[in-house]
Write an enzyme that holds these catalytic residues in place. Structure first.
Site, short mmCIF file in Angstrom:
data_model
loop_
_atom_site.label_atom_id
_atom_site.label_comp_id
_atom_site.label_asym_id
_atom_site.label_seq_id
_atom_site.Cartn_x
_atom_site.Cartn_y
_atom_site.Cartn_z
N TYR A 1 -72.21 98.63 23.58
CA TYR A 1 -73.88 99.24 23.55
C TYR A 1 -74.28 99.10 25.06
O TYR A 1 -73.36 99.43 25.52
CB TYR A 1 -74.89 98.17 22.20
CG TYR A 1 -74.79 97.71 22.92
CD1 TYR A 1 -73.65 96.15 23.95
CD2 TYR A 1 -75.70 95.89 22.10
CE1 TYR A 1 -75.01 94.74 24.45
CE2 TYR A 1 -76.36 94.13 21.83
CZ TYR A 1 -74.76 94.12 22.72
OH TYR A 1 -75.09 92.51 23.48
N GLU A 2 -75.33 99.84 25.40
CA GLU A 2 -75.67 100.37 26.87
C GLU A 2 -74.85 101.22 27.11
O GLU A 2 -74.12 101.03 27.90
CB GLU A 2 -75.84 99.17 27.49
CG GLU A 2 -76.53 97.41 26.39
CD GLU A 2 -77.94 98.88 26.52
OE1 GLU A 2 -78.15 100.04 26.92
OE2 GLU A 2 -79.05 97.74 26.20
N GLY A 3 -73.98 102.16 26.49
CA GLY A 3 -73.27 103.02 26.72
C GLY A 3 -71.46 101.64 26.30
O GLY A 3 -71.59 101.37 26.85
N GLN B 1 -68.64 104.60 30.45
CA GLN B 1 -69.80 103.36 31.92
C GLN B 1 -67.81 104.61 32.89
O GLN B 1 -68.38 104.72 33.67
CB GLN B 1 -68.56 102.38 32.00
CG GLN B 1 -70.20 101.36 30.73
CD GLN B 1 -71.66 101.82 31.50
OE1 GLN B 1 -71.55 101.92 32.59
NE2 GLN B 1 -72.47 101.77 30.75
#
Ligand SMILES: Cc1cc2nc3c(=O)[nH]c(=O)nc-3n(C[C@H](O)[C@H](O)[C@H](O)COP(=O)(O)OP(=O)(O)OC[C@H]3O[C@@H](n4cnc5c(N)ncnc54)[C@H](O)[C@@H]3O)c2cc1C
Length: 607
Positions: free
Chosen positions: A443-445, A450
């Protein structure tokens, strides 16, 4: 089962001795109150909350999970009381403006607190954790009326926040979002659509939940340029902050997932939900980046937290469990066998965990100093300073999020490995750490995203390699004066001089190849990210070792000689056993894109 203990000695070493936070705070207008005594009191207070309230709920919360009955979500036993204690202690407002009821202290203090809370109980920490990004988004993009309506109770923690991006058809590619927002004559919007995987999406901890939602206006351009941002409360909020009727946001279901079971991951149905636009129409994704960047640093901490927790679990086991004799002869002749910790391979695992936890902590705490300056610039409206620090932090962010979560997951797995078969069963809590840590690279990329952000956006397109050259300059300013030293620091400094040259060469070579083959960036990016992470962590290990050496020699340090010696030895381990992995990533990053692209999509399956 081992109970979490906040690593205050290591935190103080970094804060006071390596990164000189007292000087950093005294240079900040909002740092005057962050005196060493105050910082210490905050660390102690947060440690008590984590050790005595949150850590005891980690295993039980995992076992029980969240419940959804008749549309109402409840969290595991004890979470409500723990959250009430968190709110009563004023912990949510630590670093938010006094104007909204916060304590106005620098953002880094919040990160120190979050690391401890995350290690004690990550699933719990995500409830107030998501609120932080929500508050930052409203602070930066909300009108005065939005701020006064929502911020005081978000800052107090009475209300919590979420981030609603993902939909069934898209998580990474937000240009595919379908949720609609219809403008109303009174200036509000009616939202319709389904969001999935929403962390802390519904629960019984806070009186109201404030959702930050991406949606499309009628006739908006296709793709990412047609997305707007809205604030949508679970319960309507009047201009004076009074809570009213239930809004049209309903929890369709809770996900059954591998880990972080005590955090409610909700499917949220927006069915005629009333919301307010934040920022400009169709510029929602830009505003959302504030939220995502906060969340990404917050997720990088998860790598550190889980490495620390897993290490804390594995170490006493390795000291107590006995198996065979050390290769060099009996170490504990009075015992039936020597403890695991005498075996080199067990030491390799423990030292890897320790190196990742303490090296990662140093990386995050250094980035937190940049975050302090960036948040201050945002609050004071100093656009030039904000852009400078945003750029600087933007280089750290994908490395911290991508590299530290990958390494945190490895460290969590090693913790299980130290326990042998006992690591795989529930009783010792080690498998929970690995399950909880697994989400951090997703999650969060994802790590892949990234890596594209780092190499494609930040390094190549955004700065043509300048961000690597700038960071290399910092490393060289540290390394050069130490390069002639005959002790361990000299070797580390010389390695860093060579690595920074190699990092810049790698960047240039990929840049040249990418100009001929557009697939090169995507095929090199994850290895480039991992390479960057290993070198960056090398710098932060050398920095710690140099300070420990200096304090050992002068006798002026606050810690024991054993502590400083262990620091130097862990740094030596890092340079000898972990940093060489950068070589494999270097070679792989330079492999031609053809090595992954030449196979036809139809040729993958051999069944
Ligand atoms: C427990 C949990 C909590 C979550 N919390 C939230 C939340 O609070 N709010 C929220 O909005 N979302 C949340 N998410 C969603 C999460 O952020 C997404 O799952 C994640 O961003 C990946 O999106 P996806 O699942 O759609 O995968 P996809 O986007 O379909 O990606 C699948 C794979 O393809 C790769 N990939 C995709 N596109 C590219 C590309 N262009 N180049 C290279 N590789 C690519 C990805 O790296 C990944 O490996 C959560 C998810 C989970 C499981």
């Amino acid at each position: 089962m081992h109970q979490y203990k906040a690593p205050l000695r290591d935190m103080r070493f970094l804060i006071n001795e390596v990164l000189d936070y007292p000087a950093h705070y005294s240079s900040l207008p909002n740092g005057a109150d962050a005196t060493p005594e105050m910082v210490d009191a905050i660390l102690e207070g947060a440690a008590t909350l984590c050790e005595e309230v949150l850590a005891p709920l980690n295993a039980s919360g995992d076992k029980e999970g969240c419940h959804l009955n008749d549309g109402v979500v409840t969290t595991p036993k004890g979470f409500k009381e723990a959250y009430a204690q968190f709110v009563a202690g004023g912990w949510q407002g630590l670093s938010f403006p006094e104007e909204y009821g916060g304590q106005g202290l620098p953002m880094s203090l919040n990160l120190f607190k979050s690391e401890m809370m995350g290690a004690a109980n990550w699933a719990f920490t995500m409830y107030p954790g998501l609120s932080i990004g929500c508050i930052n988004t409203l602070l930066q993009y909300g009108t005065d009326s939005i701020k006064s309506r929502y911020l005081p109770r978000l800052v107090s923690g009475e209300w919590s926040g979420t981030m609603c991006l993902t939909e069934p058809q898209c998580g990474t590619d937000l240009g595919q979002i379908k949720t609609r927002a219809e403008p109303q004559p009174n200036g509000s919007y009616v939202l319709t659509g389904t969001k999935i995987f929403i962390s802390s999406g519904d629960h019984d901890l806070a009186e109201n939940i404030i959702h930050i939602v991406l949606a499309r206006l009628p006739g908006a351009p296709a793709g990412t340029r047609g997305i707007s941002l809205f604030v949508v409360p679970k319960f309507a909020v009047a201009a004076d902050g009074t809570v009213g009727a239930r809004n049209g946001v309903n929890t369709g279901s809770l996900e059954h997932k591998m880990g972080i079971s005590a955090n409610a991951t909700a499917v949220l149905n927006f069915e005629g939900a009333i919301g307010t636009l934040i920022g400009e129409p169709n510029k929602g994704l830009e505003a959302m980046f504030t939220f995502m960047n906060t969340a990404r640093i917050g997720t990088a901490i998860q790598g550190v937290a889980h490495a620390e927790l897993s290490f804390q679990g594995a170490l006493p086991y390795a000291q107590e469990r006995r198996s065979m004799r050390a290769l060099s002869g009996k170490k504990e002749p009075d015992q039936v066998a020597d403890a695991l910790i005498w075996h080199p391979d067990v030491r390799r695992m423990l030292l890897t965990q320790k190196a990742v936890a303490e090296g990662g902590r140093a990386m995050v705490y250094a980035a937190a100093q940049i975050a302090d300056k960036m948040f201050l610039a945002a609050q004071t409206g100093d656009q030039a300073a904000y852009a400078k620090f945003d750029n600087e932090l933007g280089f750290y962010t994908p490395i911290l999020k991508g590299f530290l979560t990958e390494m945190g997951l490895e460290a969590a797995n090693l913790g299980m490995q130290v326990f042998g078969g006992h690591g795989y069963i529930g009783e010792h809590g080690m498998e929970q750490i690995a399950r909880d840590a697994r989400i951090s690279t997703l999650y969060e990329g994802t790590t892949g995203i990234q890596a594209l952000d780092l190499l494609g956006r930040k390094v190549l397109l955004g700065s043509k390699g300048k961000c690597v050259r700038d960071f290399s300059g910092t490393v060289l300013r540290f390394a050069k004066p130490h390069a002639l030293n005959r002790g361990p620091i000299g070797g580390m400094a010389r390695t860093l001089v060579r690595r920074t040259a190699q990092w810049n060469l790698l960047t240039t070579l990929i840049m040249l190849r990418a100009s001929k083959d557009r697939e090169q960036v995507g095929s090199s990016s994850v290895d480039y990210l991992m390479y960057s992470g290993f070198v960056m962590m090398g710098y932060f290990w050398a920095l710690q070792a140099a300070k420990a050496t200096e304090l050992l020699a002068s006798g002026t340090g606050k810690e024991s000689a054993e502590f400083y010696t262990a620091k130097i030895q862990t740094a030596e381990f890092y340079f000898a056993r972990l940093l060489p992995r950068a070589d494999a990533h270097y070679s792989a990053a330079l492999a031609p894109a053809r090595s992954v692209m030449q196979m036809k999509a139809s040729s993958f399956l051999m069944a």
